[in-house]
Write an enzyme that holds these catalytic residues in place. Structure first.
Site, short mmCIF file in Angstrom:
data_model
loop_
_atom_site.label_atom_id
_atom_site.label_comp_id
_atom_site.label_asym_id
_atom_site.label_seq_id
_atom_site.Cartn_x
_atom_site.Cartn_y
_atom_site.Cartn_z
N GLY A 10 0.84 -1.20 0.00
CA GLY A 10 0.00 0.00 0.00
C GLY A 10 0.87 1.25 0.00
N GLY A 115 5.29 -7.87 3.15
CA GLY A 115 5.03 -8.61 1.91
C GLY A 115 6.09 -8.29 0.86
N ASP A 138 1.45 0.95 9.20
CA ASP A 138 1.06 0.06 10.31
C ASP A 138 2.14 -0.08 11.38
OD1 ASP A 138 -1.15 -0.38 8.70
OD2 ASP A 138 -0.39 -2.27 7.89
N ARG A 173 -22.20 12.72 23.08
CA ARG A 173 -22.18 11.40 22.44
C ARG A 173 -20.88 10.65 22.70
NH1 ARG A 173 -24.44 13.38 16.54
NH2 ARG A 173 -26.64 13.03 16.99
N ARG A 182 -3.91 -3.11 10.29
CA ARG A 182 -3.95 -4.56 10.07
C ARG A 182 -3.93 -5.31 11.40
NH1 ARG A 182 -3.54 -6.09 4.55
NH2 ARG A 182 -2.01 -4.61 3.79
N ARG A 275 -21.91 7.02 17.87
CA ARG A 275 -21.72 7.07 16.41
C ARG A 275 -20.36 6.49 16.05
NH1 ARG A 275 -26.29 8.33 16.85
NH2 ARG A 275 -27.39 10.14 15.97
N HIS A 281 -8.72 5.33 4.15
CA HIS A 281 -7.51 5.71 3.40
C HIS A 281 -7.06 7.14 3.62
CE1 HIS A 281 -8.60 1.91 1.59
NE2 HIS A 281 -7.31 1.79 1.31
N ARG A 284 -3.66 7.15 4.82
CA ARG A 284 -2.53 6.89 3.92
C ARG A 284 -2.24 8.05 2.98
NH1 ARG A 284 -3.52 1.07 2.21
NH2 ARG A 284 -3.36 1.84 0.09
O1 F6P Z 1 -0.86 -1.99 5.30
C1 F6P Z 1 -1.38 -0.72 5.12
C2 F6P Z 1 -2.88 -0.75 5.11
O2 F6P Z 1 -3.34 0.59 4.96
C3 F6P Z 1 -3.53 -1.41 6.31
O3 F6P Z 1 -3.53 -0.60 7.46
C4 F6P Z 1 -4.91 -1.72 5.79
O4 F6P Z 1 -5.49 -2.80 6.45
C5 F6P Z 1 -4.63 -2.06 4.34
O5 F6P Z 1 -3.37 -1.49 4.01
C6 F6P Z 1 -5.67 -1.58 3.37
O6 F6P Z 1 -5.35 -2.01 2.10
P1 F6P Z 1 -6.10 -1.52 0.77
O7 F6P Z 1 -5.52 -0.20 0.38
O8 F6P Z 1 -5.80 -2.58 -0.21
O9 F6P Z 1 -7.56 -1.39 1.11
#
Ligand code: F6P
Length: 359
Positions: A10, A115, A138, A173, A182, A275, A281, A284
């Site tokens: 990712g 990976g 992560d 709330r 992950r 809630r 994302h 990220r």
């Molecule tokens: O490993 C980074 C990560 O953002 C994880 O935290 C998350 O579970 C996964 O990748 C999400 O992957 P994708 O972008 O394929 O949805």
């Protein structure tokens, strides 16, 4: 000398800063850098690559994402299902290595998580020299105190909690925020402490709903009608399975959905309006923090140093403010998980944060 560079897994804030570091350090040595696109996929015919000139990479350290593209699914995925490992078929490896040699590439820098680095090890085993750079929001890679991208993701969580707090207070709330990570709870732990959460639920500490409900009710009794709960996507109640959004997609199974469940159950147990928000994302995306810009640049430079010293099969590693290196094997052997008894969890508990456990 010509070296290759690719990003795998990712995307993550700081990947472009690594490229900036690699290209800058290589240029000083008079080396050329070939950037391969879309991770290992770019090594297959027809090869997708470009020469990375210093003049073209100078401004990129601030940019989020990756100018090279990446891939966390597909033919070079070493990690599949629920953290399972698979060997990359030898015909794919042979094709990729032949293409690298045809491009005149003598060593490859692979920036990625467990990976990507597990696949990098296979290149080493098949006789092609690699060095690794630890990337992942992560923070779950072993043998490095921190990966780049983690600080940026954590900052997004803290910002989100700051925003959720004001609306939580206005409406009295409970706000549940599901975050990534992950099978590791680092993002939830750091984000939750930094963002003032009352409860943090992580995969390393199975939780009890009633314990989480207790802390929310206790807070209410003390005059705090609103609360923030951070739940890592891989967290689960004691004795229950993790919640997956998608399985069998060609890479690692996709976690997601636990936040909704936690919010519903806590609403029932406390009678409070609850809630849930899934940050997804957003964690990220965007520019890296200053910490990640610096760390990733140092990592890129160190990768070139390792190649210069012919120390192949090693991953750049951050230890006690120093950037060194370790064998890739060591980094991918075991996930770096939160220690439930460790100092950070104990510190969080000391300031009244619940992990939903018995303690
Ligand atoms: O490993 C980074 C990560 O953002 C994880 O935290 C998350 O579970 C996964 O990748 C999400 O992957 P994708 O972008 O394929 O949805």
């Amino acid at each position: 000398m010509r070296i290759g560079l690719l990003n795998g897994g990712g995307d993550c804030p700081g990947l472009n800063a690594v490229t900036h570091g690699v290209v800058g350090a290589a240029a000083q040595l008079g080396w050329e850098v070939v950037g391969f696109k879309e991770g290992y996929e770019g090594l297959l015919s027809p090869v997708k690559c470009k020469i990375l000139k210093r003049s073209k990479t100078e401004g990129i350290l601030k940019l989020g994402g990756t100018i090279l593209g990446t891939s966390n699914r597909g033919r070079f995925s070493s990690k599949v299902g629920e953290g399972g490992v698979r060997k990359i078929p030898s015909e794919l490896m042979d094709e990729a290595i032949a293409n690298l040699r045809e491009q005149g590439v003598q060593a490859l820098v692979c920036a990625g998580g467990d990976g990507t680095l597990t696949t990098a090890l296979q290149f080493m085993e098949e006789g092609f020299p690699v060095v690794g750079v630890p990337k992942t929001i992560d923070n779950d890679l072993g043998a490095t105190a921190m990966t780049f991208g983690f600080d940026s993701a954590t900052q997004v969580v803290v910002d989100a909690l700051d925003r959720l707090q004001t609306t939580a207070e206005s409406h009295k709330r409970v706000m549940v925020l599901e975050v990534m990570g992950r099978h590791a709870g680092w993002i939830a732990l750091y984000g939750g402490i930094g963002g003032g959460a009352s409860a943090i639920l992580i995969p390393e500490i199975p939780f009890h709903y009633d314990k989480v409900a207790d802390i929310l009710l206790e807070r209410e009794a003390r005059g705090f009608a609103s609360s923030l709960v951070v739940v890592a996507e891989g967290a689960s109640p004691l004795g229950e399975e993790k919640v997956y959004e998608e399985t069998g997609g060609g890479g690692e199974d996709r976690l997601g959905g636990v936040g909704e469940r936690v919010a519903k159950k806590l609403g029932e147990l406390t009678g409070k309006e609850t809630r849930s928000t899934t940050l997804g994302h957003l964690q990220r995306g965007g520019s890296p923090t200053s910490f990640d810009r610096v760390l990733a640049t140092r990592f890129g430079v160190k990768a070139v140093n390792l190649i210069e010293q012919k120390r192949f099969g090693r991953m750049v590693s951050y230890q006690q403010y120093h950037v060194g290196s370790v064998l890739i094997e060591k980094a991918v052997k075991k996930l770096n998980l939160v220690d439930p008894e460790g100092e950070i969890v104990r510190a969080a508990k000391s300031v009244g944060i619940s992990f939903g456990d018995e303690a």
